[in-house]
Scaffold this motif. Structure first.
Motif, PDB file in Angstrom:
ATOM      1  N   ALA A 120       0.837  -1.206   0.000  1.00  7.41           N
ATOM      2  CA  ALA A 120       0.000   0.000   0.000  1.00  7.41           C
ATOM      3  C   ALA A 120       0.869   1.252   0.000  1.00  7.41           C
ATOM      4  O   ALA A 120       0.592   2.222  -0.724  1.00  7.41           O
ATOM      5  N   GLU A 121       1.930   1.248   0.790  1.00  7.20           N
ATOM      6  CA  GLU A 121       2.847   2.382   0.807  1.00  7.20           C
ATOM      7  C   GLU A 121       3.484   2.588  -0.566  1.00  7.20           C
ATOM      8  O   GLU A 121       3.647   3.729  -1.031  1.00  7.20           O
ATOM      9  N   ALA A 122       3.843   1.509  -1.249  1.00  5.10           N
ATOM     10  CA  ALA A 122       4.433   1.606  -2.588  1.00  5.10           C
ATOM     11  C   ALA A 122       3.418   2.180  -3.579  1.00  5.10           C
ATOM     12  O   ALA A 122       3.771   2.997  -4.434  1.00  5.10           O
ATOM     13  N   TRP A 123       2.154   1.773  -3.464  1.00  3.51           N
ATOM     14  CA  TRP A 123       1.095   2.295  -4.334  1.00  3.51           C
ATOM     15  C   TRP A 123       0.969   3.808  -4.135  1.00  3.51           C
ATOM     16  O   TRP A 123       0.884   4.562  -5.102  1.00  3.51           O
ATOM     17  N   LEU A 124       0.981   4.250  -2.890  1.00  5.19           N
ATOM     18  CA  LEU A 124       0.886   5.677  -2.589  1.00  5.19           C
ATOM     19  C   LEU A 124       2.128   6.432  -3.051  1.00  5.19           C
ATOM     20  O   LEU A 124       2.030   7.513  -3.651  1.00  5.19           O
ATOM     21  N   THR A 125       3.295   5.878  -2.791  1.00  2.82           N
ATOM     22  CA  THR A 125       4.547   6.515  -3.192  1.00  2.82           C
ATOM     23  C   THR A 125       4.595   6.707  -4.707  1.00  2.82           C
ATOM     24  O   THR A 125       5.040   7.760  -5.193  1.00  2.82           O
ATOM     25  N   ALA A 126       4.138   5.725  -5.456  1.00  2.00           N
ATOM     26  CA  ALA A 126       4.125   5.820  -6.920  1.00  2.00           C
ATOM     27  C   ALA A 126       3.239   6.959  -7.408  1.00  2.00           C
ATOM     28  O   ALA A 126       3.411   7.441  -8.532  1.00  2.00           O
ATOM     29  N   ARG A 127       2.336   7.418  -6.569  1.00  2.38           N
ATOM     30  CA  ARG A 127       1.435   8.522  -6.925  1.00  2.38           C
ATOM     31  C   ARG A 127       1.880   9.844  -6.302  1.00  2.38           C
ATOM     32  O   ARG A 127       1.159  10.823  -6.335  1.00  2.38           O
ATOM     33  N   GLY A 128       3.056   9.845  -5.698  1.00  2.00           N
ATOM     34  CA  GLY A 128       3.622  11.067  -5.143  1.00  2.00           C
ATOM     35  C   GLY A 128       3.037  11.496  -3.812  1.00  2.00           C
ATOM     36  O   GLY A 128       3.205  12.637  -3.398  1.00  2.00           O
ATOM     37  N   VAL A 129       2.377  10.597  -3.122  1.00  2.00           N
ATOM     38  CA  VAL A 129       1.768  10.925  -1.831  1.00  2.00           C
ATOM     39  C   VAL A 129       2.862  10.912  -0.761  1.00  2.00           C
ATOM     40  O   VAL A 129       3.543   9.892  -0.579  1.00  2.00           O
ATOM     41  N   PRO A 130       3.058  12.028  -0.024  1.00  2.00           N
ATOM     42  CA  PRO A 130       4.187  12.129   0.901  1.00  2.00           C
ATOM     43  C   PRO A 130       3.970  11.558   2.298  1.00  2.00           C
ATOM     44  O   PRO A 130       4.919  11.413   3.061  1.00  2.00           O
TER      45      PRO A 130
END
Length: 138
Positions: A91-101
């Motif tokens: 889930a963290e990787a999914w968010l990181t890929a979308r630029g979520v800090p």
């Protein structure tokens, strides 16, 4: 365990997993939560499969600033084997890929086992007061 994106054919198995893990509440219809999540590009459900059976899940999404985790679940018979950690990382990787800090989640204060799990993953408790208001009349 293999992690992949939710497919609509997973719906019954994911809901059963959430129920087995005690994550559902009478005022939150899991079927509606799934439909709402998968209809938006800002959110997704990831599932963990083992031997063609769904054994883990996490719902994640973002508001453009913060990411959120919901419905992290691991089959009770398979807990404490690293599956929850793997789902959080996915889930963290999914968010990181979308630029979520930043990623956040809510845990009920009395749920000490889950609080300890997130603490071990490096999550920190933040002093916040959460306000809410039902818009659906429930």
């Amino acid at each position: 365990m293999q992690i992949r994106s939710f497919q609509n054919t997973d719906r019954a198995a994911v809901i059963a997993l959430w129920q087995a893990c005690g994550l559902t509440r009478p005022w939150n219809d899991p079927d509606s939560d799934i439909s709402f999540c998968v209809s938006k590009p800002e959110s997704t459900i990831l599932v963990g499969e083992r031997d063609s059976k769904i054994v883990a899940s996490v719902m994640t999404g973002h508001d453009g600033h913060r990411g959120w985790l919901y419905y992290l679940a691991v089959d009770p018979a398979l807990q404490k084997a690293g599956h929850g950690r793997a789902m959080v990382q996915a889930a963290e990787a999914w968010l990181t890929a979308r630029g979520v800090p930043k990623v956040m989640l809510m845990v009920r204060p009395e749920n000490t086992q889950v609080r300890a799990f997130y603490d071990a993953l490096g999550y920190a408790e933040e002093p916040r007061v959460i306000f809410s208001r039902r818009l659906d009349g429930k």
